[in-house]
Scaffold this motif. Structure first.
Motif, mmCIF file in Angstrom:
data_model
loop_
_atom_site.group_PDB
_atom_site.id
_atom_site.type_symbol
_atom_site.label_atom_id
_atom_site.label_comp_id
_atom_site.label_asym_id
_atom_site.label_seq_id
_atom_site.Cartn_x
_atom_site.Cartn_y
_atom_site.Cartn_z
ATOM 1 N N ASP A 15 0.839 -1.198 0.000
ATOM 2 C CA ASP A 15 0.000 0.000 0.000
ATOM 3 C C ASP A 15 0.873 1.247 0.000
ATOM 4 O O ASP A 15 2.101 1.156 0.109
ATOM 5 C CB ASP A 15 -0.972 0.009 1.189
ATOM 6 N N GLU A 16 0.218 2.377 -0.117
ATOM 7 C CA GLU A 16 0.961 3.624 -0.332
ATOM 8 C C GLU A 16 1.733 4.064 0.904
ATOM 9 O O GLU A 16 2.647 4.867 0.805
ATOM 10 C CB GLU A 16 0.015 4.694 -0.864
ATOM 11 N N LYS A 17 1.389 3.497 2.073
ATOM 12 C CA LYS A 17 2.074 3.914 3.303
ATOM 13 C C LYS A 17 3.562 3.559 3.285
ATOM 14 O O LYS A 17 4.365 4.171 3.967
ATOM 15 C CB LYS A 17 1.387 3.298 4.523
ATOM 16 N N GLU A 18 3.912 2.546 2.507
ATOM 17 C CA GLU A 18 5.320 2.145 2.451
ATOM 18 C C GLU A 18 6.178 3.116 1.636
ATOM 19 O O GLU A 18 7.403 3.077 1.703
ATOM 20 C CB GLU A 18 5.434 0.751 1.827
ATOM 21 N N LEU A 19 5.521 3.924 0.832
ATOM 22 C CA LEU A 19 6.272 4.810 -0.065
ATOM 23 C C LEU A 19 6.918 5.972 0.673
ATOM 24 O O LEU A 19 6.396 6.435 1.674
ATOM 25 C CB LEU A 19 5.337 5.396 -1.130
ATOM 26 N N ASP A 20 8.046 6.431 0.164
ATOM 27 C CA ASP A 20 8.636 7.650 0.687
ATOM 28 C C ASP A 20 8.463 8.723 -0.386
ATOM 29 O O ASP A 20 9.226 8.788 -1.349
ATOM 30 C CB ASP A 20 10.116 7.449 1.022
ATOM 31 N N MET A 21 7.435 9.536 -0.215
ATOM 32 C CA MET A 21 7.124 10.518 -1.253
ATOM 33 C C MET A 21 7.956 11.787 -1.125
ATOM 34 O O MET A 21 7.830 12.693 -1.931
ATOM 35 C CB MET A 21 5.628 10.863 -1.236
ATOM 36 N N ASN A 22 8.818 11.856 -0.096
ATOM 37 C CA ASN A 22 9.630 13.062 0.055
ATOM 38 C C ASN A 22 10.979 12.988 -0.652
ATOM 39 O O ASN A 22 11.701 13.971 -0.710
ATOM 40 C CB ASN A 22 9.882 13.359 1.538
ATOM 41 N N LEU A 23 11.305 11.804 -1.150
ATOM 42 C CA LEU A 23 12.590 11.660 -1.818
ATOM 43 C C LEU A 23 12.581 12.456 -3.116
ATOM 44 O O LEU A 23 11.620 12.380 -3.877
ATOM 45 C CB LEU A 23 12.811 10.197 -2.187
ATOM 46 N N ILE A 24 13.645 13.187 -3.376
ATOM 47 C CA ILE A 24 13.734 13.838 -4.686
ATOM 48 C C ILE A 24 14.004 12.740 -5.704
ATOM 49 O O ILE A 24 13.297 12.594 -6.688
ATOM 50 C CB ILE A 24 14.854 14.901 -4.723
ATOM 51 N N LEU A 25 15.011 11.961 -5.427
ATOM 52 C CA LEU A 25 15.378 10.882 -6.343
ATOM 53 C C LEU A 25 15.907 9.722 -5.499
ATOM 54 O O LEU A 25 16.674 9.944 -4.575
ATOM 55 C CB LEU A 25 16.476 11.402 -7.287
#
Ligand code: SF4
Ligand code: SF4
Ligand code: SF4
Ligand code: SF4
Lengths: 276, 337
Positions: free
Chosen positions: B41-51
């Protein structure tokens, strides 16, 4: 005079009087806090040298560049105490003659850079002895203590997880001043002793082979962990080997250039506690 | 009016896809290192990473993969191929420079031979890219003719809203459109503004560089030795590059039974060009660095009319001795003046 100025003029002097043909040091990098190795051959260029708390890479490995020391001329190199230890080991292993090396020694305490007295590898024995005592008194890393407290199964799981990220770039080897083999065992392909694939087995084989080969030789400079592009805490593995040789043989890698290599020397009175 | 996907709906979005049997992938950060992997699910994502530090290419061209197994008996030889599954995937949150890299490598993997391993994974995957509204000191997409919102290689482009609450959604391909259809009810009509894209400075004149590189006079230039003197040949720049695609084929096992694998390889390694005779045509690190640059900005473009670099900056960002394409091309552009 700032320490940087002091070392720049020392480098200028050495090149100017012709006592060294090259100075290996640090220069400005891509960003304000990045430093890069530079090679200065003319006294007019010593202003490019930088010395500050960001200069942490161990430069000793560059001395083994093919043919660099073959003409018997001397080279000056910026070294932290661990770098001097690396130099001692390289000399003990007949990879270079310390007589050809002028050490520009310095140490970093917190964010402060301090000059170290001396020019020959042997001049730094006092600070190395001091570091040995410090190292014996305390483990190198908080995580190292945690690892010791784990059960063997937990520890295995920890390393299996860490190594699962290994992409087999061998950057750890390339960055390590002690990994000087012209042809590494993993590059031998007739037969291929160690799998080149970065699957679980291949990664475990590689990292264990490397750790064993560094037992009693690693100076804990941190080049390998710093270079590893997937952040595997290699210093914990190699540091553990240092703990072992320190307790078993009171061997502090690179204490001086007369030191016998732990894995290549034999004594009749060796306790041999591991033999049942 | 444009379509908007709100961050609050991401959980439903992921579960809808997964219920349809689609695997979901995205950027994650683990143990101080980041890359793409399957997420539930989306909770595992790190959306703050630039790259991410590792690239998207791992999902199409893994660092090691089995190709076939073989067994040689007295009467017959048996082989069986390991082809990747065709189960559909959605990769959420790629960056423009990584997505572009996949499109560049499509050319290579479909040149004299069609690489089924690559294309099976390519055709089953939908890349949903998020345009960059921030960049770091190493980003250089604009120097390579791309940019923080370029669409190359993406199936869907998501532009972050100025409010930070979601993305403007733009479908770019049929595959992308199909992935969006299953979440159609989550896409809201709206007039919200997108956040401005990152300002990435242009660092060198690419055309001047490629002209210099194409001049055979410069092949033996002193420049190469000077620029790469500190290179330790560690291969990091290759392994973390979204477009570097070289591989080695290795048989693991013995003469009678084993597995043939395809493993990453790098032109930075001495062994890469070593002949069995012991002769090495690229016998210095500077010759190897020259190859990396020439391949990307000369040979590749001659063959495929595109440079094999997206300006992601990883080769500089991650180099242990602070080298990289950036310094070399900047230096070449100044040589010109
Ligand atoms: S193993 Fe790592 S820490 Fe030890 S000497 Fe080599 S690079 Fe330095
Ligand atoms: S540097 Fe890291 S990823 Fe590369 S081979 Fe060594 S442990 Fe593996
Ligand atoms: S340029 Fe840097 S990252 Fe690439 S091989 Fe050389 S030292 Fe390693
Ligand atoms: S060459 Fe460097 S900047 Fe270009 S795509 Fe590869 S890693 Fe990124």
């Amino acid at each position: 005079m700032s320490i940087q100025e002091q070392y720049r003029s020392r480098a200028k002097e050495l090149l100017g009087e012709g006592s060294v043909k090259m100075v290996i040091g640090y220069g400005v990098g891509t960003t304000a806090t990045r430093r890069r190795p530079i090679f200065i051959t003319s006294p007019d260029e010593t202003d490019r040298l930088v010395l500050d708390a960001s200069c942490r890479t161990n430069l000793a490995g560059y001395l083994l560049r093919e043919g660099l020391l073959a003409d018997q001329k001397s080279i000056a190199v910026f070294l932290l105490p661990d770098g001097v230890r690396a130099l001692n080991i390289l000399a003990a292993e007949s990879q270079l003659a310390t007589a050809q090396i002028v050490v520009l020694g310095f140490e970093i305490k917190g964010e402060e850079v301090k000059p170290l007295e001396g020019t020959a590898a042997g001049d730094f024995s006092a600070i190395i002895a001091e570091r040995k005592e410090q190292r014996k008194a305390q483990p190198s890393h908080e995580m190292a203590v945690k690892l010791e407290e784990m059960t063997p199964a937990e520890r295995f799981a920890f390393w299996e997880k860490e190594f699962s990220r290994c992409i087999k770039c061998y950057a750890c080897r390339a960055a390590c001043p002690m990994c000087w083999c012209r042809r590494c065992v993993v590059d031998n392909n007739q037969p291929q002793w160690v799998n080149t694939s970065s699957h679980t087995l291949g990664n475990l084989e590689w990292n264990l082979v490397r750790a064993f080969h560094l037992a009693g030789r690693c100076v804990e400079c941190g080049n390998c962990s710093e270079a590893c592009p997937v952040n595997i805490p290699l210093h914990l593995l190699n540091g553990r080997m240092t703990d072992e040789v320190l307790t078993a043989f009171d061997h502090y890698p690179g204490a001086d250039e007369q030191q016998e290599p732990v894995l290549a020397s034999f004594r009749k009175d060796d306790p041999e506690t591991f033999i049942l | 009016m444009t379509k908007i996907l709100y961050s609050d709906d991401l959980t439903t979005c992921f579960s809808t896809w997964r219920k349809e049997g689609i695997m979901t992938f995205g950027p994650v950060q683990e143990a101080g290192n980041s890359g793409f992997r399957e997420v539930q699910d989306e909770k595992e994502l790190d959306m703050n990473l630039i790259l991410t530090s590792r690239t998207l290419k791992e999902l199409f061209f893994p660092r090691t993969e089995p190709m076939l197994s073989y067994s040689i008996g007295k009467q017959q030889i048996e082989t069986s191929e390991f082809l990747p599954s065709e189960k559909p995937c959605i990769i959420f949150g790629a960056r423009p420079c990584d997505a572009a890299g996949m499109a560049m490598d499509d050319e290579l993997f479909n040149w004299d031979y069609r690489d089924e391993y690559w294309f099976r994974r390519r055709s089953r995957s939908v890349i949903m890219t998020i345009a960059c509204s921030t960049s770091d000191d190493f980003c250089m997409c604009t120097s390579l003719g791309l940019g923080p919102d370029s669409a190359k290689g993406s199936d869907v482009l998501l532009r972050p809203l100025a409010s930070g609450k979601g993305w403007l959604v733009e479908e770019l391909t049929e595959k992308g459109d199909k992935a969006l259809q299953s979440i159609a009810s989550l896409l809201k009509e709206g007039t919200e503004e997108a956040a401005p894209t990152a300002e990435v400075p242009v660092l060198f004149d690419l055309e001047a560089c490629t002209t210099w590189l194409a001049d055979p006079e410069n092949f033996e230039s002193h420049f190469w030795k000077e620029i790469s003197e500190r290179c330790i040949g560690c291969g990091t720049c290759t392994y973390l590059c979204p477009t570097c695609h070289c591989f080695d084929i290795q048989d693991e096992g013995d003469t009678y039974e084993g597995i043939r694998r395809k493993n990453w390889d790098s032109c930075s390694f001495q062994l890469f060009t070593m002949h069995t005779s012991g002769h090495n045509p690229r016998n210095t690190q500077s010759a190897r660095w020259r190859q990396r640059i020439m391949h990307k900005f000369n040979y590749f473009s001659l063959k495929f009319s595109v440079n094999s670099c997206t300006g992601c900056g990883r080769c500089t960002r991650e180099c242990p001795v602070d080298m990289g394409v950036r310094e070399t091309l900047q230096a070449i552009s100044t040589l010109q003046k």
